[in-house]
Scaffold this motif. Structure first.
Motif, PDB file in Angstrom:
ATOM      1  N   ASP A 198      29.683 -23.427 -28.868  1.00 38.90           N
ATOM      2  CA  ASP A 198      29.477 -24.572 -29.760  1.00 38.90           C
ATOM      3  C   ASP A 198      28.265 -24.378 -30.667  1.00 38.90           C
ATOM      4  O   ASP A 198      28.215 -24.924 -31.766  1.00 38.90           O
ATOM      5  CB  ASP A 198      29.285 -25.856 -28.953  1.00 38.90           C
ATOM      6  CG  ASP A 198      30.523 -26.223 -28.155  1.00 38.90           C
ATOM      7  OD1 ASP A 198      31.626 -25.777 -28.537  1.00 38.90           O
ATOM      8  OD2 ASP A 198      30.376 -26.931 -27.141  1.00 38.90           O
ATOM      9  N   GLU A 199      27.296 -23.601 -30.214  1.00 39.71           N
ATOM     10  CA  GLU A 199      26.065 -23.384 -30.980  1.00 39.71           C
ATOM     11  C   GLU A 199      26.181 -22.209 -31.948  1.00 39.71           C
ATOM     12  O   GLU A 199      25.338 -22.045 -32.817  1.00 39.71           O
ATOM     13  CB  GLU A 199      24.899 -23.131 -30.025  1.00 39.71           C
ATOM     14  CG  GLU A 199      24.621 -24.289 -29.101  1.00 39.71           C
ATOM     15  CD  GLU A 199      23.625 -23.943 -28.017  1.00 39.71           C
ATOM     16  OE1 GLU A 199      23.021 -24.877 -27.482  1.00 39.71           O
ATOM     17  OE2 GLU A 199      23.456 -22.757 -27.696  1.00 39.71           O
ATOM     18  N   GLU A 257      28.262 -20.400 -34.883  1.00 37.96           N
ATOM     19  CA  GLU A 257      29.283 -20.677 -35.876  1.00 37.96           C
ATOM     20  C   GLU A 257      30.295 -19.547 -35.945  1.00 37.96           C
ATOM     21  O   GLU A 257      29.945 -18.368 -35.953  1.00 37.96           O
ATOM     22  CB  GLU A 257      28.622 -20.849 -37.255  1.00 37.96           C
ATOM     23  CG  GLU A 257      28.990 -22.155 -37.920  1.00 37.96           C
ATOM     24  CD  GLU A 257      28.311 -22.302 -39.245  1.00 37.96           C
ATOM     25  OE1 GLU A 257      28.875 -21.870 -40.250  1.00 37.96           O
ATOM     26  OE2 GLU A 257      27.198 -22.846 -39.244  1.00 37.96           O
ATOM     27  N   GLY A 258      31.565 -19.900 -35.959  1.00 38.78           N
ATOM     28  CA  GLY A 258      32.619 -18.912 -36.129  1.00 38.78           C
ATOM     29  C   GLY A 258      33.047 -18.199 -34.860  1.00 38.78           C
ATOM     30  O   GLY A 258      33.881 -17.301 -34.910  1.00 38.78           O
ATOM     31  N   HIS A 259      32.514 -18.575 -33.713  1.00 43.95           N
ATOM     32  CA  HIS A 259      32.891 -17.920 -32.456  1.00 43.95           C
ATOM     33  C   HIS A 259      34.006 -18.722 -31.784  1.00 43.95           C
ATOM     34  O   HIS A 259      33.873 -19.906 -31.552  1.00 43.95           O
ATOM     35  CB  HIS A 259      31.707 -17.800 -31.509  1.00 43.95           C
ATOM     36  CG  HIS A 259      32.022 -17.064 -30.255  1.00 43.95           C
ATOM     37  ND1 HIS A 259      32.104 -15.696 -30.231  1.00 43.95           N
ATOM     38  CD2 HIS A 259      32.315 -17.489 -29.006  1.00 43.95           C
ATOM     39  CE1 HIS A 259      32.411 -15.312 -29.004  1.00 43.95           C
ATOM     40  NE2 HIS A 259      32.546 -16.400 -28.239  1.00 43.95           N
ATOM     41  N   GLU A 260      35.119 -18.044 -31.510  1.00 46.56           N
ATOM     42  CA  GLU A 260      36.236 -18.704 -30.850  1.00 46.56           C
ATOM     43  C   GLU A 260      36.248 -18.338 -29.378  1.00 46.56           C
ATOM     44  O   GLU A 260      36.018 -17.190 -29.015  1.00 46.56           O
ATOM     45  CB  GLU A 260      37.554 -18.271 -31.493  1.00 46.56           C
ATOM     46  CG  GLU A 260      37.720 -18.751 -32.913  1.00 46.56           C
ATOM     47  CD  GLU A 260      39.068 -18.353 -33.485  1.00 46.56           C
ATOM     48  OE1 GLU A 260      40.009 -18.155 -32.696  1.00 46.56           O
ATOM     49  OE2 GLU A 260      39.160 -18.235 -34.708  1.00 46.56           O
TER      50      GLU A 260
END
Length: 96
Positions: free
Chosen positions: A30-31, A33-36
């Motif tokens: 969640d912290e 950006e762009g990580h799934e």
């Protein structure tokens, strides 16, 4: 104090230190950006876990705590009497 006692005390401080420094610097998906999150991974699993850094930080903290403990053992800065917050127990209350 024997050297084997020093090793045991350092080991105890190292485990304690590892748990203290473990969450420092971790980031969840969640912290970032762009990580799934991949299938089968927990949403709260850290993205940037580095066990080498955790071990190094724990070793440094354990060395400092062990040194302070050893110095206190040698010089007696804090004794059992200093930690007795309830006063001396009367001898008739021992019950044996």
């Amino acid at each position: 104090m024997q050297w084997t006692s020093l090793i045991a005390i350092f080991g105890l401080f190292w485990v304690l230190s590892a748990f203290i420094v473990l969450p420092i610097g971790l980031r969840t998906p969640d912290e970032v950006e762009g990580h799934e999150v991949q299938t089968g991974h927990a949403d709260s699993a850290p993205v940037n876990f580095r066990p080498g850094k955790v071990a190094l930080r724990a070793t440094i903290l354990a060395a400092v705590l062990s040194a302070l403990f050893t110095l206190n053992w040698s010089y007696g800065w804090v004794t059992r009497e200093d930690l007795n917050f309830y006063g001396e127990m009367p001898s008739e209350d021992l019950g044996y």
